[in-house]
Design a protein around this motif. Structure first.
Motif, mmCIF file in Angstrom:
data_model
loop_
_atom_site.group_PDB
_atom_site.id
_atom_site.type_symbol
_atom_site.label_atom_id
_atom_site.label_comp_id
_atom_site.label_asym_id
_atom_site.label_seq_id
_atom_site.Cartn_x
_atom_site.Cartn_y
_atom_site.Cartn_z
ATOM 1 N N THR A 252 1.281 -1.766 0.372
ATOM 2 C CA THR A 252 0.406 0.194 0.008
ATOM 3 C C THR A 252 0.990 1.520 0.166
ATOM 4 O O THR A 252 1.855 0.951 0.557
ATOM 5 C CB THR A 252 -0.740 -0.232 1.367
ATOM 6 O OG1 THR A 252 0.358 -0.284 2.008
ATOM 7 C CG2 THR A 252 -2.051 -1.132 1.497
ATOM 8 N N ASP B 298 -0.791 4.714 -0.497
ATOM 9 C CA ASP B 298 -1.611 5.348 0.254
ATOM 10 C C ASP B 298 -3.017 4.587 0.245
ATOM 11 O O ASP B 298 -2.975 3.368 0.157
ATOM 12 C CB ASP B 298 -1.310 6.920 -0.065
ATOM 13 C CG ASP B 298 -1.891 7.180 -1.304
ATOM 14 O OD1 ASP B 298 -3.594 6.068 -1.623
ATOM 15 O OD2 ASP B 298 -1.396 7.903 -2.558
ATOM 16 N N ASN B 299 -4.017 5.536 1.431
ATOM 17 C CA ASN B 299 -5.322 4.279 1.599
ATOM 18 C C ASN B 299 -6.369 4.609 -0.279
ATOM 19 O O ASN B 299 -6.794 4.020 -0.146
ATOM 20 C CB ASN B 299 -5.859 5.185 2.184
ATOM 21 C CG ASN B 299 -5.721 4.902 3.759
ATOM 22 O OD1 ASN B 299 -5.059 4.162 3.599
ATOM 23 N ND2 ASN B 299 -6.460 5.967 4.542
#
Length: 424
Positions: free
Chosen positions: A398, A400-401
């Motif tokens: 990941t 970021d979101n």
């Protein structure tokens, strides 16, 4: 989606990607090989990025195996080798890298060359220590400081340094992981020769650490004796890609034998590893990956024995014991895969169809009841397409979101690319 960036390829043969995000740096690791066999001369190398994958450092060597010959000849296996790197980032910031290591052999490509009747470790002073053998079959014990004892536990003039380098007094006498009698080192090609004492031919698990965002790495440490059982046989290997660090800081690495799959774990940032020696992960044999659900269960996705839905096992006690579960709602051929989560969403990268081709990211969602309790996983029929054509091993992180980074093989045994993927 960004345009794929070639990280490893062209000037050499590269395979088996592993990728982590430390929060400051992306660290990409893989095998650098002389040919595309699963044996022969294979190093561990890495590249790093401090700007989210826009720019990358030069290729850096992490570890080189001892070798009598470095050759692209498909028939040559005169080298020990590292294979199948797997990484995670510990709570203290250390990058923990585990990889399978074989003495000079063809590994599991020819198990007849492995020495099933030779013990690799023995008990002494309430601990296990590595064993080496002379040509007459007499065994010797290697202590933690490298000193070598004979079978009667008396001191000898031998000592071991680094990755299998054997000395008699101050004289270098060869490497315990190589075949052959005393020979000549070929300095310009980084080759060496076999030692008079030899380690049993079987797989070993080596650990490397980096405490500076992948700039430098520790000398390899053999951790096999801490996790091996008699039932494992001559092969205990890493499932490559990414290990799992749970919310409570436990590090869980996926491994497998020729019989089943299993996990090892560390609660002290990789200083020590433990294994539940009574319960395997599941009866699925092969590489696997894992994610943690919002209710702290561990969901493990296996490698299918033939094209079809991926087998799944679940642990409710932080990877101590495992139970078989309903198969995942996505299909893949027999190939390694990678998985990550963002909030309630699961993302799994894998090839599709019956062959290793047409890479996608499958999407799942943890479902909840009216009280917010997790009930299960609902898989979407829609996928995020990565590439058309060849697609094999991969590793997700990941960024970021809303964004994932993925390292994947987009050409047979030669080429590894990095790509950013918007998932929300």
């Amino acid at each position: 989606m960004s345009k794929p960036t070639c990280l490893f390829g062209e000037e050499s043969v590269y395979r088996i990607p592993s990728l982590v995000n430390t929060g400051k740096t992306l660290v990409a690791v893989c095998n650098r090989e002389t040919n595309d066999n699963d044996y022969g001369y294979m190093e561990l190398v890495c590249r790093t990025s401090t700007d989210g994958g826009e720019n990358w450092s030069d290729v850096q060597l992490i570890a080189a195996p001892p070798a009598r010959e470095i050759s692209a000849d498909y028939e040559s296996f005169k080298s020990a080798f590292f294979i199948d790197p797997c990484m995670t980032v510990a709570d203290n910031g250390d990058i923990i890298l585990l990889a399978t290591f074989f003495p000079e052999s063809k590994g599991i490509m020819d198990t007849k060359l492995l020495e099933k009747k030779k013990a690799a470790f023995t008990g002494f002073d309430s601990k296990l220590y590595p064993i080496v053998y002379d040509r007459d079959g007499k065994h010797y014990i290697i202590l933690d400081d490298g000193k070598v004892l004979d079978s009667k536990k008396a001191a000898t003039s031998y000592r071991v340094k680094g990755i299998g380098e054997l000395y008699q007094g101050d004289e270098y006498v060869g490497n315990i992981y190589l075949n052959g009698a005393k020979g000549k080192a070929d300095d310009d090609k980084n080759t060496t020769f076999g030692a008079p004492l030899k380690s049993p031919k079987r797989s070993y698990i080596y650990m490397f650490k980096s405490s500076d965002e992948g700039k430098t790495w520790s000398e390899g440490k053999d951790i096999t004796r801490d996790i091996l059982t008699d039932s494992d046989g001559v092969f205990l290997g890493m499932a490559p890609g990414a290990a799992l660090k749970t919310e409570n800081g436990r590090i869980i690495f996926p491994l497998y034998t020729l019989k089943n799959t299993l996990s090892i774990y560390s609660d002290d940032n990789g200083e020590t590893f433990k294994r539940n020696k009574r319960f395997p992960y599941s009866e699925n044999v092969d590489e696997w990956c894992a994610i943690e659900s919002p209710d702290k269960k561990i969901h493990a996705f296996g490698r299918s024995k033939k094209p079809g839905k991926a087998p799944v096992s679940v642990s409710t006690d932080n990877a101590i014991t495992w139970m078989k579960s309903k198969k995942a709602g996505f299909k893949a051929p027999k190939c390694q895969k990678s998985a990550v989560t963002i909030d309630d969403s699961i993302f799994v990268s894998h090839p599709t169809g019956k062959k290793r081709e047409n890479g996608v990211i499958s999407k799942g969602e943890f479902t909840r009841n009216k009280k917010g309790v997790v009930k299960g996983i609902k898989w979407s029929k829609d996928t995020i397409k990565l590439n058309e054509g060849f697609f094999a091993y991969s590793c997700l992180v990941t960024l970021d979101n809303e964004t994932l980074g993925i390292l994947y093989e987009d050409a047979p045994s030669s080429h590894i690319v990095f790509e950013k993927v918007k998932v929300k």
